[in-house]
Scaffold this active site. Structure first.
Site, mmCIF file in Angstrom:
data_model
loop_
_atom_site.group_PDB
_atom_site.id
_atom_site.type_symbol
_atom_site.label_atom_id
_atom_site.label_comp_id
_atom_site.label_asym_id
_atom_site.label_seq_id
_atom_site.Cartn_x
_atom_site.Cartn_y
_atom_site.Cartn_z
ATOM 1 N N ASN A 101 5.794 22.280 48.039
ATOM 2 C CA ASN A 101 4.498 21.764 47.588
ATOM 3 C C ASN A 101 4.523 21.306 46.125
ATOM 4 O O ASN A 101 3.663 20.538 45.705
ATOM 5 C CB ASN A 101 3.402 22.815 47.776
ATOM 6 C CG ASN A 101 2.801 22.750 49.176
ATOM 7 O OD1 ASN A 101 2.843 21.691 49.825
ATOM 8 N ND2 ASN A 101 2.252 23.852 49.658
ATOM 9 N N LEU A 341 4.910 30.137 55.173
ATOM 10 C CA LEU A 341 5.383 28.744 55.151
ATOM 11 C C LEU A 341 6.226 28.443 53.913
ATOM 12 O O LEU A 341 6.783 27.356 53.789
ATOM 13 C CB LEU A 341 4.185 27.780 55.206
ATOM 14 C CG LEU A 341 3.286 27.880 56.442
ATOM 15 C CD1 LEU A 341 2.187 26.817 56.402
ATOM 16 C CD2 LEU A 341 4.076 27.746 57.742
ATOM 17 N N HIS A 342 6.327 29.371 52.990
ATOM 18 C CA HIS A 342 7.158 29.198 51.792
ATOM 19 C C HIS A 342 6.854 27.877 51.076
ATOM 20 O O HIS A 342 7.765 27.197 50.568
ATOM 21 C CB HIS A 342 8.647 29.288 52.151
ATOM 22 C CG HIS A 342 8.966 30.413 53.087
ATOM 23 N ND1 HIS A 342 8.829 31.735 52.730
ATOM 24 C CD2 HIS A 342 9.355 30.423 54.384
ATOM 25 C CE1 HIS A 342 9.140 32.494 53.758
ATOM 26 N NE2 HIS A 342 9.447 31.734 54.780
ATOM 27 N N CYS A 343 5.568 27.509 51.056
ATOM 28 C CA CYS A 343 5.113 26.293 50.333
ATOM 29 C C CYS A 343 5.785 25.017 50.843
ATOM 30 O O CYS A 343 5.926 24.051 50.078
ATOM 31 C CB CYS A 343 5.347 26.400 48.832
ATOM 32 S SG CYS A 343 4.450 27.722 48.060
ATOM 33 N N ALA A 344 6.240 25.002 52.083
ATOM 34 C CA ALA A 344 6.905 23.802 52.612
ATOM 35 C C ALA A 344 6.300 23.458 53.976
ATOM 36 O O ALA A 344 6.980 23.529 55.007
ATOM 37 C CB ALA A 344 8.409 24.025 52.705
#
Ligand SMILES: Cc1ncc(COP(=O)(O)O)c(C=O)c1O
Length: 391
Positions: A101, A341-344
């Site tokens: 992100n 989601l690990h910012c992805a």
């Protein structure tokens, strides 16, 4: 009681080398002054610490001149400077679905505010992007190609050398998000033809939280606009921001305690060698991947063991919410992992893991041991013993 295991190094590395703690402590207790703003001894010592950190980072990534490194407060800050500082109304950007992100959100903001258009190149089932697809996405008005070097979800290492060659057949600039690779993989910005490289200094580089940097190739320096203006301790008679590096992009006091730690971390990496660290963590990762692969309810995402990959291992456990696994690992086994989601978000959509709430992620560093990997595998074996379905 067993000692806690830290497997969240992709977020920030921990523990740091002893020399990093000592350098921060020394600055805080014995120096304390701001850098570049005074001629007394402590101020000069603070300035020298920053220049040591700059030279250390330049050496680590193969930059020609230390001034090509500008310090930022993290990887996100460096990516914002690169993206907002380069893009102009009507520009086109090529990026990938694998991005964090920290790339996706600045691009989205540029699309909404500046009429920038974005093409998202897809990836294969292991999270790998093809250089040919990046090249095919280039348009006459493509000003920037932004690609992450290594994934914080799948551990896939992208073919950035080939992508760099493809980009340089076109006037576009090449921005690499090296958040997961600096300090983990040997890197050379010159042979990789990178124009801008953004990275935190608090992950694989092993510096304190709140540190990061942007490498700026001389040919793009003039096109990159600063996002902030202010005091630099130089050219103080002028109210225009200096054009010279690094002052153009370093308005305001820097995080000197953090950078003292970065200088020490660069020395540590040079002594231990990034190649050796990569080989050692690579062996642990292979053990981890092979052990997880033996557990039927587990499904692993990302390139297989033994290929070009990072020590970032994402998996799901059939029938379980990833957050529940992570909570269980913490509460019952004292293992710090990450779930979600690990910012992805686009990568999870591509991998088909968005609806199930993402993945569980183990991420290793130089400080992890074989015994810790074995304990984690034992923990996962006992969690999986309660599962009735297969991965
Ligand atoms: C691939 C990637 N890019 C960018 C970032 C942002 O770095 P920072 O946390 O230093 O802002 C991260 C952090 O996890 C990352 O994994």
């Amino acid at each position: 009681m067993t000692s806690p295991i830290y497997f969240d190094n992709a977020a920030t590395s921990w523990p740091k080398p002893e020399s990093v703690y000592a350098a921060v402590d020394h600055y805080q207790r014995k120096i304390g002054a701001p850098a570049g703003r005074g001629g007394y001894q402590a101020a000069l010592a603070a300035g020298q610490l920053i220049e040591r950190a700059r030279a250390g980072v330049a050496r680590l990534i193969g930059a020609n001149q230390p001034e090509q490194i500008v310090f930022t407060s993290n990887g996100t800050d460096a990516l914002n400077l690169a993206i907002h500082g380069i893009l102009r109304p009507g520009d086109h950007v090529v990026t990938t679905v694998c991005e964090h992100n920290s790339v996706l959100r600045p691009l989205r903001a540029c699309a909404e505010d500046r009429n920038v258009s974005v093409t998202y190149v897809s990836c294969d089932n292991d999270g790998l992007v093809s250089a040919a697809e990046v090249q095919a996405a280039l348009q006459p008005n493509t000003r920037l190609v932004a690609v992450l070097h290594g994934s914080n979800v799948t551990g896939a290492v992208q073919p950035i050398e080939k992508i760099g060659q493809a980009v340089h057949s076109h006037p576009a600039m090449f921005l690499v998000d090296a958040a997961q690779t600096v300090g983990h993989l040997p890197l050379d910005v010159q042979s990789l033809q990178i124009d801008l490289l953004a990275a935190p200094a608090h992950k694989g580089l092993l510096g304190p939280l709140g540190t990061g940097f942007l490498y700026i190739h001389p040919t793009v320096q003039q096109q990159l606009q600063p996002l902030r203006q202010g005091g630099t301790g130089s050219s103080s008679h002028e109210d225009r921001q200096p054009e010279t590096l690094p002052d153009k992009f370093e308005a305001g006091n820097l995080n000197v305690p953090g950078l003292a730690g970065v200088a020490a971390a660069c020395d540590f990496l040079q002594q231990r060698s990034v190649e050796n660290i990569h080989a050692e963590t690579g062996q642990l990762t292979t053990t981890l991947l092979n052990g997880l692969a033996r557990l039927k309810p587990v499904r692993i995402y990302g390139p297989p063991a033994g290929t070009s990959r990072l020590s970032v291992v994402s998996f799901s456990v059939c029938g379980y919410d990833p957050q529940d696994i992570s909570t269980l690992l913490d509460a019952s086994f004292q293992i710090a992992s990450r779930a979600g989601l690990h910012c992805a978000p686009r990568l999870h959509r591509a991998l088909g893991t968005e609806e199930m709430g993402g993945t569980v992620r183990f991420s290793l560093s130089y400080a992890n041991t074989k015994a810790e990997v074995e304990s984690a595998l034992e923990a996962m074996t006992s969690i999986c013993a309660t599962c009735t379905t297969e991965g």
